[in-house]
Motif scaffolding. Structure first.
Motif, short mmCIF file in Angstrom:
data_model
loop_
_atom_site.label_atom_id
_atom_site.label_comp_id
_atom_site.label_asym_id
_atom_site.label_seq_id
_atom_site.Cartn_x
_atom_site.Cartn_y
_atom_site.Cartn_z
N SER A 263 43.29 -1.77 129.66
CA SER A 263 43.68 -2.56 128.30
C SER A 263 44.48 -1.69 127.49
O SER A 263 44.88 -0.47 127.68
N ARG B 139 43.44 -0.20 121.83
CA ARG B 139 41.90 -0.46 122.23
C ARG B 139 41.08 0.48 122.92
O ARG B 139 39.98 0.67 122.47
N ARG B 140 41.82 1.26 123.87
CA ARG B 140 40.90 2.12 124.39
C ARG B 140 40.71 3.41 123.45
O ARG B 140 39.72 4.03 123.56
N GLY C 109 38.21 1.49 120.51
CA GLY C 109 37.14 0.85 121.20
C GLY C 109 36.71 -0.37 120.12
O GLY C 109 37.63 -1.04 119.74
N PRO C 110 35.29 -0.70 120.11
CA PRO C 110 34.91 -1.83 119.10
C PRO C 110 35.51 -1.84 117.78
O PRO C 110 35.54 -2.94 117.16
N ASP D 178 46.92 -4.38 119.86
CA ASP D 178 46.05 -5.07 120.82
C ASP D 178 46.32 -6.06 121.84
O ASP D 178 45.59 -7.01 122.31
N GLY E 254 40.70 11.99 123.99
CA GLY E 254 40.26 11.11 122.91
C GLY E 254 40.91 10.92 121.73
O GLY E 254 40.73 10.29 120.84
N SER F 242 41.83 6.38 113.24
CA SER F 242 40.64 5.61 113.24
C SER F 242 41.04 4.04 112.21
O SER F 242 41.99 4.07 111.79
#
Length: 176
Positions: A2, A6-7, A10-11, A25, A95, A111
């Motif tokens: 992906s 997006r990684r 996440g949501p 995205d 991360g 973020s």
């Protein structure tokens, strides 16, 4: 695999404004163009640093083209501001977003807040050597949407020099 952002997000990526989702995205390559306003420091050393990193020259209404190439786990961003070009490679490490540009590697916390994308510099390496917090650049980059336009705002400060460069502008996707 992906899309990189997006990684990272996440949501939370679904909370980005539509133009930001279009840019961050999708898996395919894209080209975006627009105009930028670029302010740089009057300090000669700061100007030399900007030139060495091939960062944009100062100006108003500067034409911008950014080509985004997605290759597996990485993205390559090819930027042209007027007659200056520079390229960076982005990937995820522990991360965080890591952007490598020449001899420099910047680590960002990323973020999504109120539809905008925030990228805060939290680490910096030059020639592989980590700079301590007191010596590294400061950057709080924001991408947001105004109307339907994608807007970017990138200020960069250095200890001892203050604001070295601040570039902001608007981009629209073009199909090639």
């Amino acid at each position: 695999m992906s899309a990189l952002f997006r990684r990272l997000l996440g949501p939370a990526i679904v909370g980005l404004a539509p133009s930001l989702r279009t840019l961050h995205d999708e898996d395919g390559d894209q080209v975006w163009t627009g105009l930028a306003e670029i302010r740089t420091s009057d300090n000669p050393v700061a100007r030399i640093l900007c030139r060495m990193m091939r960062l944009p020259a100062p100006g108003s209404g500067v034409p911008v083209t950014v080509r985004f190439e997605r290759r597996g786990a990485t993205e390559h961003w090819h930027r042209r501001f007027g007659d200056r070009q520079y390229r960076s490679t982005l990937r995820i490490r522990h991360g965080r977003l890591v952007e490598r540009m020449g001899p420099a590697a910047s680590s960002f916390d990323v973020s999504a807040v109120d539809g905008a994308l925030h990228m805060d510099l939290v680490g910096f390496r030059f020639l592989g050597i980590p700079l301590p917090r007191w010596a590294r650049p400061a950057c709080h980059a924001v991408e947001q949407e105004q109307g339907a336009a994608f807007m970017f705002d990138i200020p960069i400060d250095l200890p001892l020099f203050g604001r070295v460069i601040h570039y902001r502008g608007r981009l629209e996707r073009i199909d090639d």
